[in-house]
Design an enzyme around this catalytic site. Structure first.
Site, PDB file in Angstrom:
ATOM      1  N   HIS A   1      35.104  37.030  52.969  1.00  0.00           N
ATOM      2  CA  HIS A   1      35.345  36.395  51.663  1.00  0.00           C
ATOM      3  C   HIS A   1      34.119  35.588  51.210  1.00  0.00           C
ATOM      4  CE1 HIS A   1      38.818  35.202  48.848  1.00  0.00           C
ATOM      5  NE2 HIS A   1      37.668  35.134  48.217  1.00  0.00           N
TER       6      HIS A   1
ATOM      7  N   ARG B   1      41.589  40.696  46.303  1.00  0.00           N
ATOM      8  CA  ARG B   1      42.518  40.010  47.209  1.00  0.00           C
ATOM      9  C   ARG B   1      43.018  41.032  48.232  1.00  0.00           C
ATOM     10  NH1 ARG B   1      40.639  36.061  45.909  1.00  0.00           N
ATOM     11  NH2 ARG B   1      41.503  34.177  44.987  1.00  0.00           N
TER      12      ARG B   1
ATOM     13  N   ASP C   1      35.787  42.587  51.370  1.00  0.00           N
ATOM     14  CA  ASP C   1      35.415  41.162  51.455  1.00  0.00           C
ATOM     15  C   ASP C   1      36.671  40.316  51.628  1.00  0.00           C
ATOM     16  OD1 ASP C   1      33.511  39.040  51.337  1.00  0.00           O
ATOM     17  OD2 ASP C   1      34.208  38.574  49.312  1.00  0.00           O
TER      18      ASP C   1
ATOM     19  N   GLU D   1      43.932  37.149  55.859  1.00  0.00           N
ATOM     20  CA  GLU D   1      42.990  36.048  55.634  1.00  0.00           C
ATOM     21  C   GLU D   1      43.621  34.669  55.756  1.00  0.00           C
ATOM     22  OE1 GLU D   1      39.815  35.613  52.143  1.00  0.00           O
ATOM     23  OE2 GLU D   1      40.989  37.429  52.125  1.00  0.00           O
TER      24      GLU D   1
HETATM   25  P1  NAD Z   1      40.151  38.307  35.364  1.00  0.00           P
HETATM   26  O1  NAD Z   1      41.446  37.632  35.106  1.00  0.00           O
HETATM   27  O2  NAD Z   1      38.987  38.038  34.461  1.00  0.00           O
HETATM   28  O3  NAD Z   1      40.381  39.898  35.404  1.00  0.00           O
HETATM   29  C1  NAD Z   1      41.458  40.507  36.036  1.00  0.00           C
HETATM   30  C2  NAD Z   1      41.724  41.806  35.313  1.00  0.00           C
HETATM   31  O4  NAD Z   1      42.754  42.503  36.023  1.00  0.00           O
HETATM   32  C3  NAD Z   1      42.235  41.606  33.876  1.00  0.00           C
HETATM   33  O5  NAD Z   1      41.487  42.383  32.973  1.00  0.00           O
HETATM   34  C4  NAD Z   1      43.688  42.072  33.955  1.00  0.00           C
HETATM   35  O6  NAD Z   1      44.156  42.660  32.737  1.00  0.00           O
HETATM   36  C5  NAD Z   1      43.589  43.100  35.067  1.00  0.00           C
HETATM   37  N1  NAD Z   1      44.888  43.467  35.612  1.00  0.00           N
HETATM   38  C6  NAD Z   1      46.025  42.716  35.705  1.00  0.00           C
HETATM   39  N2  NAD Z   1      47.021  43.456  36.229  1.00  0.00           N
HETATM   40  C7  NAD Z   1      46.500  44.694  36.463  1.00  0.00           C
HETATM   41  C8  NAD Z   1      47.034  45.891  37.000  1.00  0.00           C
HETATM   42  N3  NAD Z   1      48.309  45.990  37.382  1.00  0.00           N
HETATM   43  N4  NAD Z   1      46.217  46.957  37.100  1.00  0.00           N
HETATM   44  C9  NAD Z   1      44.927  46.890  36.708  1.00  0.00           C
HETATM   45  N5  NAD Z   1      44.357  45.783  36.180  1.00  0.00           N
HETATM   46  C10 NAD Z   1      45.151  44.697  36.077  1.00  0.00           C
HETATM   47  O7  NAD Z   1      39.781  37.957  36.873  1.00  0.00           O
HETATM   48  P2  NAD Z   1      38.339  37.984  37.542  1.00  0.00           P
HETATM   49  O8  NAD Z   1      37.666  36.664  37.358  1.00  0.00           O
HETATM   50  O9  NAD Z   1      37.626  39.222  37.142  1.00  0.00           O
HETATM   51  O10 NAD Z   1      38.742  38.052  39.096  1.00  0.00           O
HETATM   52  C11 NAD Z   1      39.369  39.208  39.643  1.00  0.00           C
HETATM   53  C12 NAD Z   1      39.857  38.883  41.021  1.00  0.00           C
HETATM   54  O11 NAD Z   1      38.709  38.696  41.887  1.00  0.00           O
HETATM   55  C13 NAD Z   1      40.606  37.545  41.134  1.00  0.00           C
HETATM   56  O12 NAD Z   1      41.964  37.736  40.876  1.00  0.00           O
HETATM   57  C14 NAD Z   1      40.360  37.133  42.552  1.00  0.00           C
HETATM   58  O13 NAD Z   1      41.452  37.606  43.293  1.00  0.00           O
HETATM   59  C15 NAD Z   1      39.111  37.879  42.966  1.00  0.00           C
HETATM   60  N6  NAD Z   1      37.986  36.996  43.326  1.00  0.00           N
HETATM   61  C16 NAD Z   1      37.346  37.219  44.518  1.00  0.00           C
HETATM   62  C17 NAD Z   1      36.266  36.422  44.896  1.00  0.00           C
HETATM   63  C18 NAD Z   1      35.531  36.652  46.189  1.00  0.00           C
HETATM   64  O14 NAD Z   1      34.773  35.780  46.618  1.00  0.00           O
HETATM   65  N7  NAD Z   1      35.669  37.780  46.829  1.00  0.00           N
HETATM   66  C19 NAD Z   1      35.852  35.393  44.048  1.00  0.00           C
HETATM   67  C20 NAD Z   1      36.517  35.209  42.827  1.00  0.00           C
HETATM   68  C21 NAD Z   1      37.575  36.027  42.481  1.00  0.00           C
END
Ligand code: NAD
Length: 329
Positions: free
Chosen positions: A295, A234, A258, A263
């Site tokens: 994105h 994000r 990305d 955004e």
């Molecule tokens: P997820 O919930 O499986 O994993 C997120 C991880 O971040 C978890 O392990 C959590 O413990 C960790 N976390 C939380 N707070 C933290 C902190 N302060 N420091 C370090 N780690 C921390 O989520 P995911 O499915 O892996 O997705 C991750 C992110 O990717 C989403 O939040 C979304 O913003 C982004 N995303 C982007 C796209 C894209 O097209 N670019 C698509 C989907 C998701």
């Protein structure tokens, strides 16, 4: 049940129309406008609305949806930082999302950005098209035996760890919870250690109050000179003004984004001169070692099919009134 589908693009229509065959009884109307307080009233007569990361699902929007008896917001994405969850709870509007539809899609894009920055692929592409076959300005470094620092090792971060491991990198990570599935390939470290020792840093944690602007001038100063920074998570994780300062300090070999802070203002959809002049993201684009994509990490055939199927299953669970693992609490 009837769903009003906001901000519908042709590819959304294709994937949802295909998936609908397996979900008789669901009717979807697609509109181009995105969901916000000005467009929420269009949902009159619909049971649920389908929204996206770009939608404005604020208290104002939710109040209007509630007035029109809309019972659910079906987010066709993993993130929901644009939703006022407290207001949704107060109004008893169910918020459902699609967690982990294809973590590999995003992780592969993160690695694509890292490689494109490292090997200057955008520059190489343009040079060769202009009949310039010289190698000046194209030197990169091997990822093999370098250190990848993954921040956030959930579904996408874990996929990125596996990709980096496959490249022969030493993989270190920081997360508030360790992922036991990664114990054979990842060493967990403090955030400061990850920042200080990684050659490639890739962000995969959600945007929360605790993670907003986690990459700022202080954290950038802790990084190795010549590091590659990739953000596919994000935009708000990175303080853009500080990133610009870091780039000016020549901290980065490359930056691949990305996602970017502006955004939600659709800054690049409305490309008026004035917006571009004041946009810090546009300023970022002026640096030769920055690559920004719009994105698109999630944007693979497999991910779109999975998003459509899960969103429609969420709609059925909402209609049946059964709890779901995809409820956002
Ligand atoms: P997820 O919930 O499986 O994993 C997120 C991880 O971040 C978890 O392990 C959590 O413990 C960790 N976390 C939380 N707070 C933290 C902190 N302060 N420091 C370090 N780690 C921390 O989520 P995911 O499915 O892996 O997705 C991750 C992110 O990717 C989403 O939040 C979304 O913003 C982004 N995303 C982007 C796209 C894209 O097209 N670019 C698509 C989907 C998701």
């Amino acid at each position: 049940m009837r769903i009003l589908f906001y901000d519908a693009k042709n590819y959304d229509k294709e994937s949802f129309t295909g998936a609908l065959q397996g979900f008789p009884g669901i009717e979807i109307e697609y509109i181009k406008s995105d969901l916000d307080p000005r467009t929420a009233a269009l949902a009159e007569g619909f049971d649920a609305v389908c929204a996206f990361v770009s939608s404005d699902v604020s208290a104002k929007t939710l109040t209007i949806l509630h007035q029109h008896k809309v019972g659910a917001v079906l987010m066709r994405c993993a993130g929901f930082n644009n939703v006022d969850l407290e207001k949704a709870k107060e109004l008893n509007i169910r918020i459902m999302c699609v967690p982990g539809y294809s973590p590999e899609a995003v992780a592969e894009h993160a690695m694509a950005l890292a490689l494109a920055c490292n090997r200057r692929l955008y520059k190489a592409y343009n040079k060769v098209r202009e009949n310039d076959f010289s190698l000046s300005g194209l030197m990169g470094f091997n990822f093999y035996q370098k250190t990848a620092g993954i921040i956030g090792t959930g579904k996408i971060g874990a996929a990125m760890c596996r990709i980096c491991y496959g490249f022969g990198m030493k993989v270190i990570a920081y997360d508030v919870y360790e992922n036991p599935a990664l114990k054979d390939i990842v060493t967990y470290k403090s955030l400061d250690e990850v920042l200080a020792t990684s050659d490639l840093i890739s962000l995969h944690c959600p945007l929360l109050d605790s993670t907003r602007h986690m990459i700022n001038i202080d954290s950038i100063r802790k990084m190795k000179d010549g590091v590659i920074l990739v953000n596919t998570s994000r935009g708000g994780l990175v303080k853009t003004d500080d990133l610009v300062e870091g780039i000016r300090l020549k901290k980065f070999a490359g930056v691949g984004l990305d996602v970017y802070e502006e955004e939600t203002n659709n800054v690049f959809e409305d490309r008026s001169e004035e917006i571009l002049e004041t946009s810090v993201t546009a300023r970022l684009l002026s640096f030769p070692n920055v690559m920004i994509t719009s994105h698109q990490g999630f944007f693979t055939r497999e991910a779109l099919e999975a998003i459509a199927c899960t969103t429609l299953q969420n709609a059925l669970d909402f209609e049946a009134g059964v709890p779901s693992k995809n409820d956002v609490r």
